[in-house]
Design an enzyme around this catalytic site. Structure first.
Site, PDB file in Angstrom:
ATOM      1  N   CYS A  53       0.835  -1.199   0.000  1.00  9.74           N
ATOM      2  CA  CYS A  53       0.000   0.000   0.000  1.00  9.74           C
ATOM      3  C   CYS A  53       0.877   1.260   0.000  1.00  9.74           C
ATOM      4  CB  CYS A  53      -0.962  -0.050   1.181  1.00  9.74           C
ATOM      5  SG  CYS A  53      -2.299   1.126   1.019  1.00  9.74           S
ATOM      6  N   HIS A  62      -3.677  -5.247   0.912  1.00  3.67           N
ATOM      7  CA  HIS A  62      -3.127  -5.611   2.220  1.00  3.67           C
ATOM      8  C   HIS A  62      -3.126  -7.135   2.405  1.00  3.67           C
ATOM      9  CE1 HIS A  62      -2.638  -1.656   4.063  1.00  3.67           C
ATOM     10  NE2 HIS A  62      -3.651  -1.296   3.294  1.00  3.67           N
ATOM     11  N   GLU A  64      -1.728  -8.762   4.665  1.00  2.00           N
ATOM     12  CA  GLU A  64      -1.568  -9.137   6.076  1.00  2.00           C
ATOM     13  C   GLU A  64      -2.884  -9.311   6.817  1.00  2.00           C
ATOM     14  OE1 GLU A  64      -1.023  -6.284   4.640  1.00  2.00           O
ATOM     15  OE2 GLU A  64      -1.086  -4.542   5.969  1.00  2.00           O
TER      16      GLU A  64
END
Ligand code: XMP
Length: 528
Positions: free
Chosen positions: A77, A169, A171
């Site tokens: 990002c 993202h 994660e």
């Protein structure tokens, strides 16, 4: 080690966790960290997301030396935009902030191959987006390896160097295959060895503790019966045996028989050198008549420090006596054990904006101020689930390893009125029944925290032919990832029924039980 450079995204710590889940050690440091100051050579670097825009006047930027280290880099990002900002791409503001699910199409090359970052992940995958800026022109020498309907440059790779950037993202759990993307990067591209296991950790940490404590020095530490302090204490015992002294302070607001149980487990079963101090009278007399929650916390915190220091002084005096006897004696008390975990460390070092000062850790302050002790924190690299895994390896009983958290001020913040021995006893009984029934129903591990609260109001009831006028118990049970937010737990009705009937039948002074159906926010987990 994988180095995560944190630009202040709320997800940064999750990147660290995902790496650890691949058994690769990852460490998070502020984005402003100078590469020359690192005391290790990372095998790869991940740049996190951020609430900033790269072109903002005061937006944070990495040390340009990051790009000179020659190790693989993955920008997530803002991290992608930061790479572009450094290497000559262009970033623009989107008309609308993109926040939510998106499908990434994985680009195919000549013979149907995909980039190493997406190897084995199929043609497309669902991902989570959360950004206000996006790349409008990739830097020279980069090519696109993935795109979405709205983001033509959702994933980039350098033509010759192992530098990657992704807009989404990986994660967060909303990107179901995100963990695999991180795995591709750290395992296949960075070639990290997946050797971060708790088995390895024990060996290394025991050796480290032995080395820093030397041949003689003693360590003291407080234990509470919770997971962290128990695991830390057992680890110290493994490393230096009886030179570690654990102190448990019974503050009079523990759960039923808790001090005895901790003594049984820690001393009798696990062999840890433990002193239990019954200071309940001192605590309860100081709490006499106090209703304000912050006041209760302050009294308990300060009294604890006093008593701990007194006990430490006794241990130190005994050590001094022993020292006079001969050269074989164990040494003086030099160290204080703290069960600090990695989330606390992250909290104190994570990037909070260019002008934010670094916070000192909140648990450490009080005790160290007056004691001339050095701090030893064997768990400071670990997340809670890693501590639990470590606990299992150290033969700590399963029910303790999985135990719900219990606040330092104990039952004092669950008795809403003044704290007295009688009120503590009522709450202890109700809490014991509640937890027993939750365990019997097999629900304990589905709940993040469950406890009973004693309300300072009386309600009318009926028993036999007589009217009763007694206190009310409120039950609380929540599900939560990190206790920042929490949902109330939906119990099967028959379990609630059993709990309620046992509490009203068995606990003298209670004629009514209620269940708390408030989420956090707007309520908190505790009532005080
Ligand atoms: P709240 O009530 O803030 O609770 O939603 C979130 C988590 O923090 C615990 N808690 C405390 N723990 N000392 C502690 O050690 C405290 O003063 C304290 N207050 C809340 C609470 O039990 C829950 O797990």
């Amino acid at each position: 080690t994988v180095l995560i450079l944190d630009f202040g995204s709320q997800y940064s710590h999750l990147i660290t966790r995902r790496c650890r889940e691949h058994k690769v050690y990852a460490e998070l440091l502020p984005c402003t960290t100078k590469m020359a100051d690192l005391d290790f050579k990372p095998k790869g670097i991940i740049l996190s997301g951020s609430p900033y825009s790269v072109y903002d006047k005061d937006s944070p930027h990495v040390d340009p030396a990051v790009f000179e280290l020659g190790v693989p880099i993955l920008g997530i990002c803002y991290g992608l935009q930061e790479i572009a900002w450094n290497l000559g791409g262009e970033v623009t503001k989107c008309d609308h902030r993109e926040y939510g699910f998106a499908m990434v199409q994985i680009n195919k090359f000549g013979n149907g191959q995909v980039d190493a970052l997406f190897e084995g992940l199929g043609d497309e995958m669902q991902v989570w987006m959360s950004h206000g800026d996006q790349l409008s022109k990739p830097p020279a020498d980069f090519h696109v390896v993935g795109h979405t309907d709205t983001a033509p440059f959702a994933a980039l790779a350098h033509n010759t160097k192992p530098i990657y950037g992704i807009q989404f993202h990986p994660e967060v759990t909303h990107s179901p295959r995100g963990k695999e993307v991180i795995g591709r990067f750290i395992l296949d591209i960075c070639k990290c060895t997946p050797n971060w296991t708790m088995e390895e950790f024990i060996g290394k940490e025991v050796a480290r503790i032995r080395e820093i404590c030397g041949e003689k020095g003693r360590v003291i530490g407080a234990v509470s019966g919770g997971v962290d302090s128990t695991v830390a204490a057992k680890l110290m015992h493994e490393a230096i045996g009886d030179r570690f002294h654990a102190i448990m302070v019974d503050n009079g607001v523990l759960r039923m028989n808790e001090a005895e149980q901790v003594y049984e487990m820690l001393n009798k079963d696990l062999g840890v050198n433990l002193t239990v101090v019954d200071a309940s009278d001192r605590f309860l007399s100081k709490l006499d008549g106090v209703e304000d929650p912050e006041q209760k916390r302050k009294i308990i915190g300060n009294t604890f420090i006093h008593i701990f220091e007194e006990e430490a002084a006794k241990i130190e005096a005994a050590a001094e006596e022993e020292e006079k006897k001969g050269a074989d004696a164990k040494g003086r008390v030099e160290w204080l054990l703290q069960g600090t975990l990695y989330p606390d460390v992250i909290e104190s070092i994570s990037f909070k904006g260019p002008s934010a000062t670094i916070k000192t850790h909140h648990n450490v302050g009080g005790l160290l101020k007056d004691m001339k002790l050095k701090l030893i924190e064997p768990l400071r690299e670990l997340f809670k689930d890693e501590v639990r895994a470590l606990g299992r390896l150290l033969d700590i009983p399963a029910p303790l390893v999985q135990r719900h958290p219990f606040p330092g001020p104990g039952l004092a913040i669950r008795i809403l009125g003044p704290v007295t021995r009688e009120q503590v006893f009522i709450l202890q009984q109700a809490d014991k029944i509640y937890i027993e029934e939750i365990r019997k129903a097999g629900l304990y591990d589905q709940i993040a925290q469950a406890f009973a609260v004693l309300l300072p109001v009386k309600a009318v009831g009926v028993m036999g032919d007589a009217r009763t006028y007694e206190q009310v118990i409120a039950l609380r049970a929540v599900q939560s990832e990190d206790f920042m937010t929490a949902d109330w737990f939906v119990f099967p009705a028959d379990v609630l029924k059993r709990i309620s009937s046992r509490i009203t039948n068995e606990v003298k002074g209670i004629n009514r039980v209620t269940y708390d159906i408030s989420s956090k926010p707007p309520a908190t987990v505790e009532w005080l």
